[in-house]
Design an enzyme around this catalytic site. Sequence first.
Site, PDB file in Angstrom:
ATOM      1  N   ASP A  27      25.211  21.731 -17.360  1.00 53.62           N
ATOM      2  CA  ASP A  27      24.624  20.392 -17.248  1.00 53.62           C
ATOM      3  C   ASP A  27      23.261  20.342 -17.927  1.00 53.62           C
ATOM      4  O   ASP A  27      22.694  19.266 -18.065  1.00 53.62           O
ATOM      5  CB  ASP A  27      24.473  20.006 -15.774  1.00 53.62           C
ATOM      6  N   GLU A  70      17.011  18.944 -25.142  1.00 56.15           N
ATOM      7  CA  GLU A  70      17.646  17.754 -24.588  1.00 56.15           C
ATOM      8  C   GLU A  70      16.948  16.500 -25.084  1.00 56.15           C
ATOM      9  O   GLU A  70      15.709  16.455 -25.080  1.00 56.15           O
ATOM     10  CB  GLU A  70      17.607  17.801 -23.054  1.00 56.15           C
ATOM     11  N   THR A 120      23.193  24.344 -13.605  1.00 58.83           N
ATOM     12  CA  THR A 120      22.699  22.984 -13.400  1.00 58.83           C
ATOM     13  C   THR A 120      21.186  23.000 -13.195  1.00 58.83           C
ATOM     14  O   THR A 120      20.612  22.002 -12.750  1.00 58.83           O
ATOM     15  CB  THR A 120      23.361  22.340 -12.161  1.00 58.83           C
ATOM     16  N   SER A 121      20.534  24.119 -13.529  1.00 53.20           N
ATOM     17  CA  SER A 121      19.089  24.255 -13.309  1.00 53.20           C
ATOM     18  C   SER A 121      18.307  23.926 -14.568  1.00 53.20           C
ATOM     19  O   SER A 121      17.820  22.821 -14.729  1.00 53.20           O
ATOM     20  CB  SER A 121      18.765  25.661 -12.806  1.00 53.20           C
ATOM     21  N   ARG A 122      18.203  24.866 -15.494  1.00 55.79           N
ATOM     22  CA  ARG A 122      17.521  24.648 -16.767  1.00 55.79           C
ATOM     23  C   ARG A 122      18.192  25.515 -17.829  1.00 55.79           C
ATOM     24  O   ARG A 122      18.549  26.667 -17.577  1.00 55.79           O
ATOM     25  CB  ARG A 122      16.030  25.007 -16.677  1.00 55.79           C
ATOM     26  N   ASP A 148      17.839  34.293   6.797  1.00 59.97           N
ATOM     27  CA  ASP A 148      17.125  33.071   7.195  1.00 59.97           C
ATOM     28  C   ASP A 148      17.739  31.844   6.525  1.00 59.97           C
ATOM     29  O   ASP A 148      17.864  30.782   7.150  1.00 59.97           O
ATOM     30  CB  ASP A 148      15.645  33.180   6.820  1.00 59.97           C
TER      31      ASP A 148
END
Length: 357
Positions: free
Chosen positions: A294, A299, A268-270, A210
């Site tokens: 990233d 942070e 690039t998520s967490r 899908d």
Amino acid sequence: MATSPETSLAILDDYANVAPKHFKHIPNLKIDTFPETLDPSTPSGLEALAKRLEPYPVVSCMRERTAFPSELIQKLPNLKLLLSSGNRNAALDLQALKERGVPVTGTKGDLPQTQSEGFDPPPPPGYSAVNQHAWALLLSLCGRIPQDDRLLKTEAGAWQNGLGVSLGGKTLGLVGLGKLGTAMAKVGVLGFGMKIVAWSENLTQEKADDAAVGAGLEKGTFKAVSKEELFKGADVVSLHLVLSDRSKGVVGERELGWMKKSGLLVNTSRGGLIDEQALIESLKKGGIKGVALDVFWREPIPRDSPWRSVDSWAKSEVVLSPHMGYVNEGTMNRWYQEQAEELERWLKGEELRIRMA
């Protein structure tokens, strides 16, 4: 609602000084900016942040920079409105804010009806700036761009000091095949002819089909596999999960050990999706070819963070960026523009457009 002749606004964590121009037109608004992030996870940090914010009825925050735990909220008796960005912010204790009766607004990042002068519009619907940045990081890692750029600028005679990595026909493994994972996969297929495998706890081949068809690709383009098969078979592993109790540490020592010696990891998520210490140990011994990050576990990363000195201890190649996936001119300006619009509604006693709490 009744307001005093002057309302005070505290703007937090606006590292690029984007916000003030969007609020300055509001009458009787006193604006103070605090670009240095304070961490309320320690007693001293909590007290410092509470002291900073205590006078302000309105606070503007950027998602998941400064945290608002219940302990902090209890120390802010004057807080009447919290302006956040995006449509969710995991750093806010929304239940505690709701119990205090403090409304929390979000932003859509949609295209404004009239474009303000001086900055680009936000990306159009369906476009992912995070996907763009994920590919920028991966291509920088494959092309040795940060390393060679630094060498050419600092070392006389430096030239072709390593070998790049070709992505053509390689296997891209997506941990998470939602909107962002699918966007990453589509570029991999159309741009580089990559094979796509994907895993998440609830992913089935039907859901993978899908996702492929929804992206304009043929059914079967994305293959749902087991977690072990993905990490052992992929040349590039890219993470695209929401951080939760279930997904925290989804990549640990075992998963890093499964990866190919030539494998590349992109996050690039967490930061919390990866066991930080396990990743550090893998990079120290060159367990994988490289990583592009990233996002981080704290942070902004502390001054004494090992990532500040990664070139001195990592045997793998490492490319870092300071959580820039969503930090583009159009999005940041539109988010602050929306925050100002919400503040004006609140000051007039009008209904808020987006409510988180």
